[in-house]
Design a protein around this motif. Structure first.
Motif, PDB file in Angstrom:
ATOM      1  N   LEU A  51     -49.056 -52.578  39.129  1.00 28.56           N
ATOM      2  CA  LEU A  51     -48.988 -54.041  39.094  1.00 28.56           C
ATOM      3  C   LEU A  51     -48.444 -54.545  37.757  1.00 28.56           C
ATOM      4  N   ILE A  52     -48.894 -53.957  36.663  1.00 29.94           N
ATOM      5  CA  ILE A  52     -48.423 -54.394  35.346  1.00 29.94           C
ATOM      6  C   ILE A  52     -46.916 -54.215  35.228  1.00 29.94           C
ATOM      7  N   GLN A  53     -46.424 -53.055  35.660  1.00 27.39           N
ATOM      8  CA  GLN A  53     -44.992 -52.777  35.557  1.00 27.39           C
ATOM      9  C   GLN A  53     -44.170 -53.724  36.421  1.00 27.39           C
ATOM     10  N   SER A  54     -44.603 -53.929  37.667  1.00 28.79           N
ATOM     11  CA  SER A  54     -43.813 -54.752  38.576  1.00 28.79           C
ATOM     12  C   SER A  54     -43.783 -56.210  38.138  1.00 28.79           C
ATOM     13  N   MET A  55     -44.919 -56.755  37.715  1.00 32.19           N
ATOM     14  CA  MET A  55     -44.947 -58.146  37.274  1.00 32.19           C
ATOM     15  C   MET A  55     -44.177 -58.333  35.964  1.00 32.19           C
ATOM     16  N   THR A  56     -44.204 -57.322  35.111  1.00 28.49           N
ATOM     17  CA  THR A  56     -43.445 -57.391  33.857  1.00 28.49           C
ATOM     18  C   THR A  56     -41.952 -57.366  34.114  1.00 28.49           C
ATOM     19  N   VAL A  57     -41.514 -56.532  35.042  1.00 32.62           N
ATOM     20  CA  VAL A  57     -40.082 -56.477  35.379  1.00 32.62           C
ATOM     21  C   VAL A  57     -39.604 -57.833  35.876  1.00 32.62           C
ATOM     22  N   MET A  58     -40.401 -58.475  36.718  1.00 30.67           N
ATOM     23  CA  MET A  58     -40.013 -59.780  37.226  1.00 30.67           C
ATOM     24  C   MET A  58     -39.908 -60.796  36.088  1.00 30.67           C
ATOM     25  N   GLY A  59     -40.912 -60.833  35.200  1.00 30.07           N
ATOM     26  CA  GLY A  59     -40.921 -61.795  34.119  1.00 30.07           C
ATOM     27  C   GLY A  59     -39.779 -61.587  33.136  1.00 30.07           C
ATOM     28  N   VAL A  60     -39.529 -60.349  32.775  1.00 29.35           N
ATOM     29  CA  VAL A  60     -38.442 -60.050  31.844  1.00 29.35           C
ATOM     30  C   VAL A  60     -37.089 -60.402  32.463  1.00 29.35           C
ATOM     31  N   SER A  61     -36.904 -60.072  33.737  1.00 29.22           N
ATOM     32  CA  SER A  61     -35.639 -60.370  34.406  1.00 29.22           C
ATOM     33  C   SER A  61     -35.389 -61.873  34.450  1.00 29.22           C
ATOM     34  N   MET A  62     -36.416 -62.636  34.732  1.00 34.14           N
ATOM     35  CA  MET A  62     -36.247 -64.091  34.775  1.00 34.14           C
ATOM     36  C   MET A  62     -35.914 -64.644  33.394  1.00 34.14           C
ATOM     37  N   GLY A  63     -36.641 -64.241  32.394  1.00 27.38           N
ATOM     38  CA  GLY A  63     -36.390 -64.752  31.050  1.00 27.38           C
ATOM     39  C   GLY A  63     -35.014 -64.381  30.531  1.00 27.38           C
ATOM     40  N   ALA A  64     -34.577 -63.142  30.810  1.00 30.27           N
ATOM     41  CA  ALA A  64     -33.301 -62.668  30.286  1.00 30.27           C
ATOM     42  C   ALA A  64     -32.108 -63.202  31.067  1.00 30.27           C
ATOM     43  N   LEU A  65     -32.222 -63.260  32.381  1.00 27.11           N
ATOM     44  CA  LEU A  65     -31.071 -63.619  33.212  1.00 27.11           C
ATOM     45  C   LEU A  65     -30.974 -65.111  33.499  1.00 27.11           C
ATOM     46  N   ILE A  66     -32.090 -65.814  33.471  1.00 28.33           N
ATOM     47  CA  ILE A  66     -32.081 -67.244  33.777  1.00 28.33           C
ATOM     48  C   ILE A  66     -32.421 -68.088  32.550  1.00 28.33           C
ATOM     49  N   GLY A  67     -33.248 -67.573  31.651  1.00 35.33           N
ATOM     50  CA  GLY A  67     -33.648 -68.346  30.487  1.00 35.33           C
ATOM     51  C   GLY A  67     -32.665 -68.317  29.332  1.00 35.33           C
ATOM     52  N   LEU A  68     -32.155 -67.132  28.980  1.00 37.03           N
ATOM     53  CA  LEU A  68     -31.268 -67.003  27.817  1.00 37.03           C
ATOM     54  C   LEU A  68     -29.869 -67.579  28.012  1.00 37.03           C
ATOM     55  N   PRO A  69     -29.166 -67.286  29.120  1.00 35.62           N
ATOM     56  CA  PRO A  69     -27.768 -67.732  29.237  1.00 35.62           C
ATOM     57  C   PRO A  69     -27.531 -69.224  29.034  1.00 35.62           C
ATOM     58  N   PRO A  70     -28.327 -70.139  29.612  1.00 33.31           N
ATOM     59  CA  PRO A  70     -28.060 -71.563  29.377  1.00 33.31           C
ATOM     60  C   PRO A  70     -28.133 -71.957  27.908  1.00 33.31           C
ATOM     61  N   SER A  71     -29.015 -71.333  27.155  1.00 31.96           N
ATOM     62  CA  SER A  71     -29.119 -71.636  25.730  1.00 31.96           C
ATOM     63  C   SER A  71     -27.852 -71.228  24.992  1.00 31.96           C
ATOM     64  N   LEU A  72     -27.261 -70.112  25.404  1.00 34.22           N
ATOM     65  CA  LEU A  72     -26.013 -69.668  24.782  1.00 34.22           C
ATOM     66  C   LEU A  72     -24.858 -70.590  25.146  1.00 34.22           C
ATOM     67  N   VAL A  73     -24.847 -71.056  26.389  1.00 33.84           N
ATOM     68  CA  VAL A  73     -23.787 -71.984  26.804  1.00 33.84           C
ATOM     69  C   VAL A  73     -23.852 -73.260  25.988  1.00 33.84           C
ATOM     70  N   GLU A  74     -25.056 -73.704  25.669  1.00 34.15           N
ATOM     71  CA  GLU A  74     -25.215 -74.925  24.870  1.00 34.15           C
ATOM     72  C   GLU A  74     -24.559 -74.792  23.500  1.00 34.15           C
ATOM     73  N   ILE A  75     -24.464 -73.566  22.994  1.00 33.61           N
ATOM     74  CA  ILE A  75     -23.822 -73.349  21.695  1.00 33.61           C
ATOM     75  C   ILE A  75     -22.329 -73.103  21.832  1.00 33.61           C
ATOM     76  N   TYR A  76     -21.974 -72.132  22.672  1.00 35.81           N
ATOM     77  CA  TYR A  76     -20.590 -71.642  22.678  1.00 35.81           C
ATOM     78  C   TYR A  76     -19.669 -72.433  23.595  1.00 35.81           C
TER      79      TYR A  76
END
Length: 238
Positions: A51-76
């Motif tokens: 359970l720890i591994q599966s929930m962590t994979v979901m959280g990391v994937s969301m933060g990295a793929l959906i959370g980070l890119p828009p912030s970079l677009v705001e700069i570049y």
């Protein structure tokens, strides 16, 4: 070095106040963990073992793929990039500072899941915590690498959202965290082997080091770094 550390620290403070980051790196992943953790362990008690591994994979994937890119677009993809150039600030500074800040936030979110899952859902802790967090760091680094490529390559927020979802959803559905990959047709199993979430989940679920699960992530990370360098050079010339 002091200027670089100052930039990273400043980005950390800005991210703490960011509602977008709060939602994608904390609220949604932890809410998903709270709801789906109970469902998973009720339907299949054996899910407590990973359970720890599966929930962590979901959280990391969301933060990295959906959370980070828009912030970079705001700069570049805005006048901020011009301000960087006008003041002689290296273009890579924004990427590196956001990358490191997001890395820290995702580690904190993963740590919350690691601590609370055994208390709330009686989930099993990984046998080797140091190994687990080491592999977690690798997975976060690779996932953020892909998010960085998306943020540098896209200039339109609407298109970015669509592309990010097209990568995020298969990463979750085909990685094995929702159901065993053995239940998937061969084509979807092969597609699942192309996303970092699959290999990250396997690495963190292993009780010992398996190079066969690490080298795909190393290849993906190397490709992401190369693409980021190319994209930064292209942005510099524009």
């Amino acid at each position: 070095m002091s200027a670089f550390l100052y930039g990273v620290g400043l980005q950390w403070k800005l991210d703490i106040r960011s509602k977008s980051l709060l939602i994608t790196c904390y609220v949604v992943p932890l809410l998903f963990f709270a709801v789906m953790g109970g469902i998973f362990t009720s339907v299949n008690p054996a899910a407590k073992d990973t359970l720890i591994q599966s929930m962590t994979v979901m959280g990391v994937s969301m933060g990295a793929l959906i959370g980070l890119p828009p912030s970079l677009v705001e700069i570049y993809a805005s006048d901020i990039k011009k301000a960087y150039k006008a003041n002689g600030v290296p273009l890579y500074l924004g990427l590196v500072s956001m990358y490191l800040s997001a890395f820290i936030h995702l580690m904190i979110m993963s740590g919350i899941i690691y601590v609370t899952a055994p208390l709330v859902f009686d989930a099993a802790l990984p046998e080797h915590p140091l190994f687990y967090f080491g592999m977690l760091a690798v997975f976060i680094a690779v996932s953020l690498g892909i998010g960085s490529v998306l943020g540098l390559a896209m200039k339109n927020q609407a298109k970015l959202t669509m592309v990010s979802q097209l990568i995020f959803l298969p990463s979750i559905m085909l990685s094995g965290i929702m159901f065993p990959v053995d239940l998937l047709p061969g084509l979807f199993r092969n597609l699942g082997n192309m996303v970092p979430a699959t290999w990250g989940y396997r690495l963190m679920s292993d009780t010992s080091f398996t190079f066969g699960n690490l080298w795909p992530l190393a290849v993906i990370l190397a490709a992401a770094v190369a693409l980021c360098v190319i994209l930064l050079n292209r942005l510099k010339s524009e």
